[in-house]
Design a protein around this motif. Sequence first.
Motif, PDB file in Angstrom:
ATOM      1  N   ARG A 280      -9.774 -61.035 -21.342  1.00 36.54           N
ATOM      2  CA  ARG A 280     -10.200 -60.287 -20.166  1.00 36.54           C
ATOM      3  C   ARG A 280     -10.105 -58.784 -20.431  1.00 36.54           C
ATOM      4  O   ARG A 280     -11.017 -58.028 -20.111  1.00 36.54           O
ATOM      5  CB  ARG A 280      -9.334 -60.653 -18.951  1.00 36.54           C
ATOM      6  N   GLN A 281      -9.019 -58.363 -21.063  1.00 43.44           N
ATOM      7  CA  GLN A 281      -8.846 -56.936 -21.354  1.00 43.44           C
ATOM      8  C   GLN A 281      -9.869 -56.436 -22.373  1.00 43.44           C
ATOM      9  O   GLN A 281     -10.373 -55.317 -22.255  1.00 43.44           O
ATOM     10  CB  GLN A 281      -7.423 -56.669 -21.827  1.00 43.44           C
ATOM     11  N   ALA A 282     -10.197 -57.260 -23.369  1.00 43.67           N
ATOM     12  CA  ALA A 282     -11.218 -56.869 -24.355  1.00 43.67           C
ATOM     13  C   ALA A 282     -12.576 -56.719 -23.676  1.00 43.67           C
ATOM     14  O   ALA A 282     -13.320 -55.772 -23.963  1.00 43.67           O
ATOM     15  CB  ALA A 282     -11.290 -57.903 -25.481  1.00 43.67           C
ATOM     16  N   LEU A 283     -12.892 -57.643 -22.760  1.00 42.29           N
ATOM     17  CA  LEU A 283     -14.163 -57.547 -22.037  1.00 42.29           C
ATOM     18  C   LEU A 283     -14.179 -56.317 -21.133  1.00 42.29           C
ATOM     19  O   LEU A 283     -15.206 -55.644 -21.016  1.00 42.29           O
ATOM     20  CB  LEU A 283     -14.419 -58.830 -21.238  1.00 42.29           C
TER      21      LEU A 283
ATOM     22  N   GLU B  85     -24.560 -55.762 -18.396  1.00 44.69           N
ATOM     23  CA  GLU B  85     -24.920 -57.113 -17.926  1.00 44.69           C
ATOM     24  C   GLU B  85     -24.939 -58.148 -19.036  1.00 44.69           C
ATOM     25  O   GLU B  85     -24.934 -59.333 -18.767  1.00 44.69           O
ATOM     26  CB  GLU B  85     -26.241 -57.056 -17.175  1.00 44.69           C
ATOM     27  N   SER B  86     -24.936 -57.717 -20.279  1.00 45.71           N
ATOM     28  CA  SER B  86     -24.898 -58.672 -21.385  1.00 45.71           C
ATOM     29  C   SER B  86     -23.461 -59.127 -21.696  1.00 45.71           C
ATOM     30  O   SER B  86     -23.262 -60.029 -22.489  1.00 45.71           O
ATOM     31  CB  SER B  86     -25.527 -58.059 -22.647  1.00 45.71           C
ATOM     32  N   ILE B  87     -22.486 -58.509 -21.049  1.00 47.95           N
ATOM     33  CA  ILE B  87     -21.078 -58.829 -21.296  1.00 47.95           C
ATOM     34  C   ILE B  87     -20.646 -59.911 -20.318  1.00 47.95           C
ATOM     35  O   ILE B  87     -20.800 -59.759 -19.107  1.00 47.95           O
ATOM     36  CB  ILE B  87     -20.188 -57.574 -21.134  1.00 47.95           C
ATOM     37  N   GLY B  88     -20.125 -61.011 -20.855  1.00 43.49           N
ATOM     38  CA  GLY B  88     -19.685 -62.094 -19.986  1.00 43.49           C
ATOM     39  C   GLY B  88     -18.545 -62.863 -20.585  1.00 43.49           C
ATOM     40  O   GLY B  88     -18.200 -62.691 -21.761  1.00 43.49           O
ATOM     41  N   TRP B  89     -17.939 -63.742 -19.821  1.00 45.90           N
ATOM     42  CA  TRP B  89     -16.764 -64.504 -20.229  1.00 45.90           C
ATOM     43  C   TRP B  89     -17.084 -65.518 -21.301  1.00 45.90           C
ATOM     44  O   TRP B  89     -16.252 -65.795 -22.155  1.00 45.90           O
ATOM     45  CB  TRP B  89     -16.169 -65.213 -19.003  1.00 45.90           C
ATOM     46  N   GLU B  90     -18.271 -66.086 -21.283  1.00 41.52           N
ATOM     47  CA  GLU B  90     -18.640 -67.158 -22.221  1.00 41.52           C
ATOM     48  C   GLU B  90     -18.103 -66.842 -23.534  1.00 41.52           C
ATOM     49  O   GLU B  90     -17.715 -67.115 -24.426  1.00 41.52           O
ATOM     50  CB  GLU B  90     -20.144 -67.341 -22.316  1.00 41.52           C
TER      51      GLU B  90
END
Length: 170
Positions: A148-151, A165-170
């Motif tokens: 989560r912190q890296a994202l 918008e290209s950044i996600g949890w997947e």
Amino acid sequence: MKSYISPNLEIYSYEDNVEVDTEEELLKKVELPLAPIEAWIIDYEAGEVRVDEQKALSQARNSAMRRINAAYEAELASIRSEYPESEQMTWDKQEREARAFLADSGTATPLLDAMATGRGMDKTELATRIIAKADAWMQASGLATGKRQALEDQVKAAETVEAVESIGWE
């Protein structure tokens, strides 16, 4: 640059040299900026709508963090869902007592004693299991928190709405 607002309030921007006769033709040739209504700048005199890129980026970042945080919570909730909330409220005390007991068997451990009696289990075995589960939880929690912190770092570093918008949890 010209703008068009559709009946469902989507903003489309298109180059001045685009020639069309119908809305349908226009929609085939225009781009929909990824901008919420809060990022619109409406120039009534010029009859156009522009997007405040900084507001749009800020909104995209906020939205991305809500998605990321929700995915983080869902991942950890999937582990916690195996246990009732009242039991989860005792996890810290269970772990403290288990570690203290294994370090010194003379330590008072009222919760551990009650649990061992209730389960009909040897207290040392119970303490060992509690510590194994606590360590596994910390590992899973740590991995999810690090992800989560890296994202979050990626979201903060992204310079465009599209990148955010290209950044996600997947």
